[in-house]
Enzyme design. Structure first.
Site, PDB file in Angstrom:
ATOM      1  N   ARG A 172      65.642  62.092  22.686  1.00  0.00           N
ATOM      2  CA  ARG A 172      64.706  61.813  21.602  1.00  0.00           C
ATOM      3  C   ARG A 172      63.831  60.605  21.923  1.00  0.00           C
ATOM      4  O   ARG A 172      62.747  60.467  21.390  1.00  0.00           O
ATOM      5  CB  ARG A 172      65.469  61.516  20.308  1.00  0.00           C
ATOM      6  N   ARG A 176      58.377  55.166  29.005  1.00  0.00           N
ATOM      7  CA  ARG A 176      56.950  55.149  29.342  1.00  0.00           C
ATOM      8  C   ARG A 176      56.608  54.030  30.296  1.00  0.00           C
ATOM      9  O   ARG A 176      57.129  52.929  30.128  1.00  0.00           O
ATOM     10  CB  ARG A 176      56.131  54.855  28.076  1.00  0.00           C
ATOM     11  N   ARG A 249      78.344  62.488  10.690  1.00  0.00           N
ATOM     12  CA  ARG A 249      78.319  61.037  10.730  1.00  0.00           C
ATOM     13  C   ARG A 249      77.698  60.572   9.426  1.00  0.00           C
ATOM     14  O   ARG A 249      76.652  61.097   9.006  1.00  0.00           O
ATOM     15  CB  ARG A 249      77.494  60.576  11.929  1.00  0.00           C
ATOM     16  N   ARG A 280      70.875  48.791  12.315  1.00  0.00           N
ATOM     17  CA  ARG A 280      69.502  48.314  12.157  1.00  0.00           C
ATOM     18  C   ARG A 280      69.284  47.705  10.784  1.00  0.00           C
ATOM     19  O   ARG A 280      70.049  47.969   9.852  1.00  0.00           O
ATOM     20  CB  ARG A 280      68.487  49.428  12.422  1.00  0.00           C
ATOM     21  N   GLU A 300      72.089  49.098   7.859  1.00  0.00           N
ATOM     22  CA  GLU A 300      72.616  50.456   8.005  1.00  0.00           C
ATOM     23  C   GLU A 300      73.926  50.409   8.793  1.00  0.00           C
ATOM     24  O   GLU A 300      73.923  50.075   9.972  1.00  0.00           O
ATOM     25  CB  GLU A 300      71.547  51.254   8.768  1.00  0.00           C
ATOM     26  N   TYR A 348      70.369  68.443  14.183  1.00  0.00           N
ATOM     27  CA  TYR A 348      69.753  67.116  14.071  1.00  0.00           C
ATOM     28  C   TYR A 348      68.236  67.286  13.985  1.00  0.00           C
ATOM     29  O   TYR A 348      67.506  67.072  14.937  1.00  0.00           O
ATOM     30  CB  TYR A 348      70.164  66.319  15.309  1.00  0.00           C
ATOM     31  N   ASP A 350      64.381  66.607  12.523  1.00  0.00           N
ATOM     32  CA  ASP A 350      63.478  65.621  11.905  1.00  0.00           C
ATOM     33  C   ASP A 350      62.727  66.313  10.774  1.00  0.00           C
ATOM     34  O   ASP A 350      62.737  67.544  10.666  1.00  0.00           O
ATOM     35  CB  ASP A 350      62.480  65.108  12.941  1.00  0.00           C
TER      36      ASP A 350
HETATM   37  N1  UDP Z   1      69.325  54.819  20.590  1.00  0.00           N
HETATM   38  C1  UDP Z   1      69.747  53.793  21.397  1.00  0.00           C
HETATM   39  N2  UDP Z   1      69.212  52.552  21.234  1.00  0.00           N
HETATM   40  C2  UDP Z   1      68.279  52.302  20.282  1.00  0.00           C
HETATM   41  C3  UDP Z   1      67.833  53.350  19.465  1.00  0.00           C
HETATM   42  C4  UDP Z   1      68.384  54.606  19.639  1.00  0.00           C
HETATM   43  O1  UDP Z   1      70.614  53.977  22.251  1.00  0.00           O
HETATM   44  O2  UDP Z   1      67.830  51.131  20.179  1.00  0.00           O
HETATM   45  C5  UDP Z   1      69.938  56.157  20.792  1.00  0.00           C
HETATM   46  C6  UDP Z   1      71.139  56.386  19.883  1.00  0.00           C
HETATM   47  O3  UDP Z   1      72.070  57.173  20.589  1.00  0.00           O
HETATM   48  C7  UDP Z   1      70.542  57.173  18.750  1.00  0.00           C
HETATM   49  C8  UDP Z   1      69.507  58.034  19.470  1.00  0.00           C
HETATM   50  O4  UDP Z   1      69.013  57.172  20.492  1.00  0.00           O
HETATM   51  O5  UDP Z   1      71.505  57.953  18.080  1.00  0.00           O
HETATM   52  C9  UDP Z   1      68.384  58.543  18.606  1.00  0.00           C
HETATM   53  O6  UDP Z   1      67.727  57.465  17.995  1.00  0.00           O
HETATM   54  P1  UDP Z   1      66.704  57.649  16.802  1.00  0.00           P
HETATM   55  O7  UDP Z   1      66.061  56.342  16.529  1.00  0.00           O
HETATM   56  O8  UDP Z   1      65.832  58.817  17.126  1.00  0.00           O
HETATM   57  O9  UDP Z   1      67.723  58.036  15.640  1.00  0.00           O
HETATM   58  P2  UDP Z   1      67.595  58.230  14.062  1.00  0.00           P
HETATM   59  O10 UDP Z   1      66.449  57.389  13.581  1.00  0.00           O
HETATM   60  O11 UDP Z   1      67.444  59.707  13.839  1.00  0.00           O
HETATM   61  O12 UDP Z   1      68.913  57.729  13.581  1.00  0.00           O
END
Ligand code: UDP
Length: 368
Positions: A172, A176, A249, A280, A300, A348, A350
């Site tokens: 996901r 870059r 989860r 976060r 969270e 999962y 979006d």
């Molecule tokens: N992830 C990570 N570090 C970060 C942010 C995300 O390792 O700083 C990984 C983590 O495994 C997470 C996945 O990337 O479950 C997807 O992140 P995303 O932000 O897309 O998740 P969401 O916002 O759907 O919880």
């Protein structure tokens, strides 16, 4: 003749879109939800005149112009671009992994230098076919980024070793070699001006809704009301867990109002080390460039799902996917039930994908 053509169980995006489209085609819909409000997890609650994403941050993004135009026909979206920060111990990094992150990590200023470092780290690992999230992450970005920015966050988020998680989760995140902090690579991105309720309430305009009712507690009475069911809840619960429980989860959100105008200077700040218990902190006003005198922040905390908690994420590992496939076999045989959304499809998804899937199921169902 029954009172309604469709009973829509759950008023999240899938339910809202299906009900809207069916109503547009002259059908009579009843939408029910066990929460006291519509909108599922995109619901926003006003606090201090700020739209608080009560069930977690939702940032809309899509590459599909049809979906973008669709949501914008209900509410105008702003120009918000997600550029989260990652705090790791005393260090601050930009996300997603890009030239800013590489400079912050290694002091390199050119794409060639960054690529060389990452490639060296990848080559030293000799991973042929990544079999899990850890191997996938290591073979995308190497060990430094994995150790600081992925391992701790991921293992907190999912409550499992990264070696036991599916590889697709990490795909996901973009990598870059430009100085571009935009978390998403999609063409269109933004937040509804005035919050997501405008979108879900707009979709449900003129449609019968009953809130605070649990489908499973009055299943027979509800089913007697309509010819067909759109079910967006947990598929294992629909079948009374006969093949076993699927794992989810969950999250605990700690919302806090602070008497300060600007707490963290960004909507999303990730806490990437394992030692901090939350993943976060969201500062909601920044989603809409708010200038209110106070602020609302949300920590969270990921948790394992138990029946008293909200199931936020499916855990698509092998065990769960195998159980899900058995339920899915039953689901496709149903002649008057359509299953859709994150919980019923155990995916999962979006927001834009949910809308896409709902619109696809609508045209499939109505044959237009
Ligand atoms: N992830 C990570 N570090 C970060 C942010 C995300 O390792 O700083 C990984 C983590 O495994 C997470 C996945 O990337 O479950 C997807 O992140 P995303 O932000 O897309 O998740 P969401 O916002 O759907 O919880």
């Amino acid at each position: 003749m029954k009172e309604y053509d469709y009973l829509v169980v759950g008023s999240g995006l899938f339910g809202c879109v299906f009900a809207h489209e069916a109503t547009k085609r002259g059908k009579r819909c009843l939408v029910i939800d066990k929460r006291p409000h519509v909108g599922g997890n995109v619901y926003c609650e006003k606090r201090e005149n700020i739209n608080v994403h009560k069930y977690g941050a939702h940032i809309f993004h899509t590459n599909d112009k049809t979906i973008w135009d669709y949501v914008n026909s209900f509410v105008e979206f702003n120009r918000y671009t997600n550029s989260p920060l990652a705090f790791y111990k005393n260090e601050v990094y930009n996300l997603p992994f890009n030239m800013n992150t590489f400079f912050q990590l290694w002091g390199v200023r050119t794409p060639a230098e960054a690529k060389e470092i990452i490639q060296k780290q990848i080559d030293s690992l000799h991973i042929e076919q990544p079999a899990n999230l850890e191997e996938q992450a290591l073979s995308l970005v190497g060990v430094d980024i994995y150790e600081k920015l992925i391992k701790g966050y991921t293992e907190k988020q999912w409550g499992r070793p990264a070696t036991e998680l599916p590889a697709f989760i990490i795909k996901r995140l973009p990598v870059r070699f430009t100085y571009d902090n935009n978390y998403f690579s999609d063409k269109y991105q933004g937040i509804p001006i005035g919050g997501y309720n405008k979108l879900t309430e707009g979709l449900l305009d003129g449609i019968a809704v009953r809130l605070g009712v649990d489908y499973f507690e009055e299943r027979e009475q509800f089913e007697a009301l309509a010819d067909q069911i759109i079910f967006t809840g947990k598929i294992d619960q629909y079948y009374d867990y006969k093949y076993g429980q699927l794992q989810y989860r969950s999250l605990r959100f700690e919302h806090q109002t602070l008497d300060t105008e600007n707490y963290q200077g960004n909507a999303v700040v990730n806490y990437n080390e394992a030692e901090v218990p939350y993943t976060r902190i969201i500062e909601h006003k920044h989603f809409e460039f708010g200038t209110q005198p106070k602020t609302v922040v949300t920590r969270e905390y990921p948790e394992e799902w138990t029946p008293d908690k909200e199931p936020y994420y499916p855990i698509n590992d092998q065990r769960n996917n195998t159980i899900f496939k058995r339920y899915q076999k039953l689901a496709v045989q149903e002649s008057n039930v359509i299953f859709g959304g994150r919980l019923a499809e155990y995916r999962y998804y979006d927001m834009h994908q949910i809308i896409g899937s709902a619109l696809a199921k609508v045209s499939d169902h109505f044959g237009d």
